[in-house]
Design a protein around this motif. Structure first.
Motif, mmCIF file in Angstrom:
data_model
loop_
_atom_site.group_PDB
_atom_site.id
_atom_site.type_symbol
_atom_site.label_atom_id
_atom_site.label_comp_id
_atom_site.label_asym_id
_atom_site.label_seq_id
_atom_site.Cartn_x
_atom_site.Cartn_y
_atom_site.Cartn_z
ATOM 1 N N ARG A 198 0.826 -1.202 0.000
ATOM 2 C CA ARG A 198 0.000 0.000 0.000
ATOM 3 C C ARG A 198 0.867 1.262 0.000
ATOM 4 O O ARG A 198 0.379 2.339 -0.314
ATOM 5 C CB ARG A 198 -0.889 0.022 1.247
ATOM 6 C CG ARG A 198 -2.026 -0.984 1.214
ATOM 7 C CD ARG A 198 -2.779 -0.968 2.531
ATOM 8 N NE ARG A 198 -3.904 -1.898 2.504
ATOM 9 C CZ ARG A 198 -5.161 -1.533 2.286
ATOM 10 N NH1 ARG A 198 -5.454 -0.261 2.073
ATOM 11 N NH2 ARG A 198 -6.127 -2.430 2.280
ATOM 12 N N PRO A 239 -11.753 3.519 3.584
ATOM 13 C CA PRO A 239 -11.004 2.557 2.755
ATOM 14 C C PRO A 239 -10.869 1.198 3.448
ATOM 15 O O PRO A 239 -10.735 1.128 4.679
ATOM 16 C CB PRO A 239 -9.638 3.230 2.597
ATOM 17 C CG PRO A 239 -9.893 4.683 2.820
ATOM 18 C CD PRO A 239 -10.992 4.745 3.840
ATOM 19 N N SER A 279 -6.447 0.576 -3.045
ATOM 20 C CA SER A 279 -5.822 1.585 -2.196
ATOM 21 C C SER A 279 -4.861 2.457 -2.991
ATOM 22 O O SER A 279 -4.914 3.688 -2.923
ATOM 23 C CB SER A 279 -5.073 0.908 -1.050
ATOM 24 O OG SER A 279 -4.260 1.827 -0.364
ATOM 25 N N ASN A 293 -3.654 6.484 1.974
ATOM 26 C CA ASN A 293 -4.785 7.097 2.694
ATOM 27 C C ASN A 293 -4.896 8.603 2.445
ATOM 28 O O ASN A 293 -5.419 9.343 3.286
ATOM 29 C CB ASN A 293 -4.692 6.817 4.199
ATOM 30 C CG ASN A 293 -5.050 5.379 4.515
ATOM 31 O OD1 ASN A 293 -5.944 4.796 3.913
ATOM 32 N ND2 ASN A 293 -4.318 4.787 5.448
#
Length: 518
Positions: free
Chosen positions: A150, A401, A471, A478
């Motif tokens: 990620r 998410p 993602s 994020n």
């Protein structure tokens, strides 16, 4: 391609949502509906330098690529004081910087066209490239994806002489060309190769080779992939600095008034934002870029430069190229140079512009319209498919998410209990034939158990692959997609005409916070 309204991009308290709602009491104009009032104010002002400014603008456009004939005609009218402008701006990030930079450009084009229809007079969209800024770390990088992670990798150019000290417009771009090609290769290698990859790679390599500055590289990206119906303005230009002399002098002469006014511009309810309110709001260039501050009866820099007000005014007159604006004086300078109907900004800019209105009033001006830029999320059909497989909508995903499926070591150990029992039994049987047989048996079975654990974790990673992909594409690290990803991955996935297509669809839409389905 389809564009839909998508307010889920921002929280209700975001400046992007509040600028034409909760913040209106700190604005001179309450939105595009008061455009005519702003035009009337500009009609009452004079801009005697416009003819010379347009000459410089035309000269600069040849660096980036010719503009359309209609835009050139509007520039002729601007030179006569018969046209208005709409302005936005951003630092000249490599490969176009974050996506929000191109969104600013798309917005200023759309708002200019809208204003032109409303006023019945020409309006020119202008992108003010912040080449006078010295924050090299803000412009020298892109983010690339990593396999089954990620976390995106920050891929930055190496440091060069005066990086972070001099304006980026003064940095040596030539020595970075090989690095930029290598960065492009890594950026594309982190992406899935598509039918667009070879063309995109060739066009960007050509652009790197043709460019001789960060401004030319950035401007070339916008020309090539957005269009030629807007003006790219590079303020870090000696002839523009010469036109700025009267305003530089006014900023110096009004220093005390600006200082006293600015100290009291923050009001309860405004977004918290750090602004240096004690500075003189001008930079002095002497190899490096140094902020001027007034102490007692002199203007000084941290490196020891010292000017009385008279000396500073003389220096401005003789060497205007040695001065530039900071974040506070730049909006004032834009309003001095250009008949600016409105400024298109993002959340950070909106936050600090709210405190600038009283400074405009010191010059007997009003603050231009403050308009939020396009906020957008680009979603592919493949992204939509994966969201459907996860049983969430785009809006639900952006608000919350999906995390990785966590590997449960404790549960796996419980599943291995029978195997552990078998290991103990086999080891004890082997022990009857000697301790070395016990040791060998225990080692082999423990190794098998660890291999089973590793295989279970690999299966877990594969389960997470879909979530990781979502993602990195929709909420990388994020953060909003528009703040992390550059134009290049999008052009690679969806074609070199992508932003021209978005421009066309966005122009026809009524939305400013958009879900762009491609």
């Amino acid at each position: 391609m389809r564009i839909e309204s998508f307010d889920a991009l921002y929280g209700k308290t975001s400046p992007m949502m509040q600028v034409n709602d909760g913040y209106v009491k700190w604005l001179d104009y309450k939105g595009i509906e008061e455009l005519e009032q702003r035009a009337m104010e500009l009609d009452g002002r004079t801009f005697p330098h416009l003819d010379r400014l347009v000459q410089v603008i035309r000269s600069q456009q040849r660096t980036f690529g010719d503009v359309t004939e209609p835009l050139d005609e509007k520039l002729s009218l601007l030179a006569k004081g018969e046209a208005y402008t709409m302005v936005t701006g951003q630092q000249v990030g490599v490969f176009g910087g974050p996506l929000f930079a191109v969104y600013k450009l798309l917005t200023v084009i759309k708002q200019s066209n809208r204003a032109e229809r409303m006023l019945g007079k020409p309006v020119i969209p202008i992108f003010w490239m912040a080449t006078e800024d010295h924050d090299y770390a803000e412009i020298n990088h892109v983010f690339t994806t990593q396999s089954l992670s990620r976390t995106l990798k920050k891929d930055a150019l190496s440091s060069i002489p005066l990086a972070g000290k001099a304006s980026v417009g003064d940095l040596e771009f030539e020595r970075l060309k090989i690095e930029l090609v290598q960065m492009l290769q890594r950026l594309l290698m982190s992406e899935t190769e598509t039918a667009h990859t070879p063309t995109l790679y060739a066009e960007l390599v050509d652009l790197i080779q043709e460019s001789h500055s960060f401004a030319q590289f950035f401007g070339g990206m916008m020309r090539k992939f957005v269009g030629n119906d807007f003006v790219l303005l590079d303020p870090h230009h000696k002839e523009i600095r010469e036109l700025e002399v009267p305003m530089f002098k006014q900023i110096v002469k009004k220093h005390d008034s600006i200082l006293n006014t600015f100290r009291h511009t923050f009001e309860e309810g405004m977004p918290e934002v750090e602004l240096n309110k004690e500075a003189a709001h001008l930079f002095y260039h002497d190899g490096t870029r140094e902020l001027l501050t007034k102490t007692e009866d002199a203007f000084t820099t941290k490196r020891g430069h010292r000017f009385t007000e008279t000396e500073l005014l003389e220096m401005i007159e003789q060497h205007p190229e040695r001065f530039s604006n900071n974040v506070v004086s730049r909006p004032l300078m834009q309003d001095f140079l250009l008949p600016t109907l409105g400024y298109v900004g993002g959340p950070g800019e909106i936050s600090y512009w709210l405190q600038l209105r009283p400074l405009f009033h010191l010059f007997d001006w009003k603050m231009p319209l403050l308009l939020p830029r396009l906020g957008a999320l680009i979603v592919s059909s493949n992204d939509e498919k994966k969201l459907s497989q996860e049983h969430v909508t785009v809006e639900e995903y952006i608000q919350a998410p999906l995390p990785d499926h966590l590997f449960d070591d404790e549960a796996f150990d419980l599943d291995l209990y029978p195997f552990r029992t078998l290991t103990e039994s086999v080891s004890q049987e082997a022990k009857k034939h000697g301790r070395r047989f016990e040791s060998q048996a225990r080692y082999a079975l423990e190794k098998l158990a660890e291999e089973m654990r590793a295989d279970a974790k690999r299966r877990q990673y594969r389960l997470n692959e879909r979530r990781i992909r979502l993602s990195t594409r929709l909420m990388p690290m994020n953060a909003p997609q528009e703040r992390i990803l550059s134009m290049v991955p999008m052009l690679n996935r969806h074609g070199v005409e992508l932003f021209k297509r978005i421009k066309s669809e966005y122009e026809r839409s009524e939305y400013e916070r958009c879900l762009i389905k491609v």
